[in-house]
Scaffold this motif. Structure first.
Motif, PDB file in Angstrom:
ATOM      1  N   PRO A 148       0.845  -1.198   0.000  1.00 33.54           N
ATOM      2  CA  PRO A 148       0.000   0.000   0.000  1.00 33.54           C
ATOM      3  C   PRO A 148       0.883   1.251   0.000  1.00 33.54           C
ATOM      4  N   VAL A 149       0.483   2.275  -0.721  1.00 30.02           N
ATOM      5  CA  VAL A 149       1.323   3.470  -0.868  1.00 30.02           C
ATOM      6  C   VAL A 149       1.584   4.155   0.465  1.00 30.02           C
ATOM      7  N   GLU A 150       0.669   3.974   1.417  1.00 30.97           N
ATOM      8  CA  GLU A 150       0.876   4.638   2.705  1.00 30.97           C
ATOM      9  C   GLU A 150       1.978   3.978   3.528  1.00 30.97           C
ATOM     10  N   LYS A 151       2.356   2.736   3.172  1.00 31.91           N
ATOM     11  CA  LYS A 151       3.386   2.023   3.927  1.00 31.91           C
ATOM     12  C   LYS A 151       4.777   2.170   3.325  1.00 31.91           C
ATOM     13  N   TYR A 153       7.139   1.870  -0.816  1.00 30.65           N
ATOM     14  CA  TYR A 153       7.154   1.888  -2.270  1.00 30.65           C
ATOM     15  C   TYR A 153       7.775   0.589  -2.786  1.00 30.65           C
ATOM     16  N   ASN A 169       9.559  -4.528  -1.697  1.00 30.74           N
ATOM     17  CA  ASN A 169       8.785  -3.438  -1.116  1.00 30.74           C
ATOM     18  C   ASN A 169       9.567  -2.861   0.051  1.00 30.74           C
ATOM     19  N   SER A 171      10.336   0.461   2.916  1.00 24.92           N
ATOM     20  CA  SER A 171       9.731   1.543   3.692  1.00 24.92           C
ATOM     21  C   SER A 171      10.054   2.891   3.053  1.00 24.92           C
ATOM     22  N   HIS A 172       9.276   3.911   3.393  1.00 24.18           N
ATOM     23  CA  HIS A 172       9.453   5.228   2.785  1.00 24.18           C
ATOM     24  C   HIS A 172      10.842   5.800   3.032  1.00 24.18           C
TER      25      HIS A 172
END
Length: 642
Positions: A148-151, A153, A169, A171-172
């Protein structure tokens, strides 16, 4: 990508279909998805996941899920607090977990609860990481597969020509690996899974996890010993990293086999074997012990040692080597490996010592999915005359072969039956072709652009040099296949940096790159020497290839060999360019000797009746195998759903 792979096997895939009805009176004749959307089928197999065996629970008035399964809490208790349920009968978080790892976790929680350790409970989020094969394709997922984009990229590497897909995947802040998906190559799954589970650090450039480092080589991971002791390495037998390493540190085990016997690691699905092997070896090294990597159970030597023993003792064949240095009868590991060693020392062809060759080398052709074989004549540097093109077309028509122009600038012919191979090659050799060694662990191709003769950007004549190099090393047997490339300028149309060795023309000569390759884990070749003239480039290549042939393990590509070579690229430069070991002249002489001994394997085979005998379907008959039905690949292409 999976859909394309499955469809290439002749299986239609229908997605997003809602079945209205199954057609037929007494037997199924088809399925209807919509008024005008029907398919004809004679059998329907329904695979609807896991059905819990909860019959007993239903007689005990336990609370059940709507679609089956015994409802449990995070202590693994059912609606009756004195009854526990674990595994695929237990409905936890309103879900049945069809993996072995959660089942072991459930068992551990249940046992702790029964023994009074009530603090041990199942986590809210269950790790669903897994690796498996889907119709022959390696697939794996770990952690959060869909990000999910909120978690965070996603970073994606996709290569459809090789059926590869890798997603990580992150973390930001770019510091944590949160999950991912692997398709086509799941060899990194164990390490990715441990990085995710234990929050291990990842490279600042996170993409290096899937595309490799673009620096001076070496692994993008730290040491396998950096994993915490509590990390579960073998989920099938619930064996941790600490269990493995401590069994060695405490003196109970001294090698891989004894670790397996004690801990049972790798005895389940076997997917953890690479990591267990690394842990054993690294732990032994940390204790100051020598790690002995042997070829197999029949030879207590590695490939490099056997190479030297066979050469020094002038051993003539496999039986003599087995009597002198081995034991038992040999196996499918040591036989092809020694066949490669004999060929690397004496340049003997695969027609010699046929009984120890693998299938492809025995029949001088790659066996294909449907039991037929491929025919690949050498087209050095990609240069071919019109007359030779016509011959290939005539042969393909006569024997009804599928033709494909490859990325290595050759024309492959598919669909030949075993008895047809000598007939096909007779025509090709009469036309001036030679074996392309597409079946062997040897030089395959040296790809070239059109060079300065034709291209307005070309700085040097790459075609002529590529042909010279390919003809020099043709037939050269090595631990794994070899590919080269020669580009006439830095526009790199021959993709030389994706090869085991590559040359790129610059002002003042050639830049030489080594130890790149495609395959499951693509690696860019690394700059080895700059502005070389033709003779020096050949000299360095002679030394480099002979040093690789002498020292690499069986089936180890040049990129992997360099990663494991102590001292890495700097050490390799010292050996090859500076002659730090004093063996440069010897390496050159050995290569000259092999080049002088070259013979075309297929020319040998068709000129010797005794050799030709092996290209028969049956030992005591000239009959063909009528069970083989070749379906041309063109007809296997499936229409897209759109």
């Amino acid at each position: 990508m999976l859909q394309e792979k499955i469809e290439s096997l002749g299986i239609h895939v229908h997605l997003s279909k809602a079945t209205n009805q199954i057609l037929g009176e007494k037997a199924i004749t088809g399925m209807e998805f919509g008024e005008y959307d029907k398919i004809d089928v004679e059998m329907l197999v329904i695979s609807a996941g896991i059905k819990p065996r909860d019959e007993l629970a239903k007689t005990c008035d336990l609370e059940m899920g709507t679609r089956g399964g015994i409802i449990v809490n995070h202590q693994m208790q059912t609606s009756d607090p004195n009854i526990y349920a674990i595994g695929e009968v237990a409905l936890l978080n309103n879900m049945i977990y069809g993996l072995v790892a959660p089942g072991y976790d459930m068992a551990e929680v249940a046992v702790n609860q029964i023994l009074g350790n009530t603090e041990k409970v199942m986590p809210t989020e269950i790790d669903m990481s897994t690796k498996l094969k889907l119709i022959g394709v390696d697939v794996a997922s770990y952690g959060e597969p869909f990000m999910p984009v909120e978690k965070g990229y996603s970073i994606i590497y996709e290569n459809k020509t090789k059926n590869l897909y890798k997603r990580i995947n992150v973390s930001h802040d770019g510091k944590k690996l949160l999950g991912g998906i692997l398709v086509g190559d799941a060899s990194d799954y164990n390490m990715f899974h441990q990085i995710y589970l234990n929050g291990l650090p990842i490279p600042e450039a996170a993409e290096e996890l899937i595309i490799g480092s673009r620096g001076e080589g070496g692994s993008t991971f730290g040491s396998v010993l950096d994993i915490p002791d509590v990390a579960q390495v073998c989920s099938c037998e619930s064996v941790t990293k600490g269990d493995i390493c401590n069994s060695i540190k405490e003196g109970e085990c001294s090698n891989f086999a004894s670790v397996v016997t004690k801990t049972k690691a790798t005895t389940g699905c076997g997917g953890c074997k690479p990591m267990v092997t690394d842990l054993v070896n690294e732990t032994l090294k940390s204790l100051g012990k020598t790690v002995k990597i042997t070829l197999c159970e029949h030879f207590n030597f590695n490939r490099q040692e056997l190479y030297d023993l066979i050469k020094i003792n002038k051993v003539k064949d496999y039986e003599e080597a087995l009597n002198l240095f081995g034991e038992g009868d040999g196996c499918e590991i040591c036989k092809p490996a020694l066949a490669s060693i004999f060929a690397s020392i004496t340049m003997e062809t695969a027609n010699k010592q046929v009984t120890i060759q693998d299938t492809n080398d025995r029949f001088l052709a790659n066996i294909q999915r449907n039991g037929t074989y491929s025919v690949v004549p050498r087209i050095a540097g990609g240069e071919i005359t019109p007359d030779k093109l016509i011959v290939i077309g005539q042969v393909a028509k006569e024997f009804d072969l599928y033709t494909k122009i490859t990325g290595g600038q050759r024309i492959d012919l598919f669909g030949a039956q075993l008895h047809q191979l000598p007939l096909i090659w007779k025509q090709l050799i009469d036309a001036g072709f030679e074996s392309g060694h597409a079946y062997g662990k040897s030089l395959r191709t040296v790809k070239s652009c059109v060079g300065s003769t034709w291209c307005r950007y070309g700085m040097h004549e790459s075609v002529t040099f590529a042909i010279e190099i390919e003809n020099r090393y043709k037939g050269l047997r090595s631990p794994h296949k070899l590919k080269g490339g020669v580009s006439g300028c830095i526009r790199e149309c021959a993709e030389a940096r994706g090869k085991d060795f590559g040359l790129i023309a610059v002002e003042g000569g050639w830049n030489l790159y080594v130890c790149g390759n495609g395959g499951a884990t693509p690696k860019h070749a690394l700059l080895f020497a700059e502005k070389l003239d033709d003779a020096t480039a050949i000299k360095y290549l002679d030394r480099f290839l002979m040093f690789y042939i002498r020292t690499a393990g069986p089936l180890v590509r040049t990129a992997t060999w360099l990663e494991k070579l102590e001292g890495g690229l700097d050490y390799l430069k010292q050996v090859i360019i500076e002659d730090s070991l004093g063996i440069a002249d010897e390496l050159e002489r050995e290569m000259d000797g092999l080049v002088d001994k070259y013979e075309c394997e297929w020319k040998q085979a068709i000129e010797d009746p005794n050799m030709t005998k092996r290209f028969k379907h049956f030992v005591n008959s000239d009959d063909t195998d009528d069970n083989l039905v070749f379906v041309p690949m063109r007809d296997q292409k499936m229409p897209r759903p759109w």
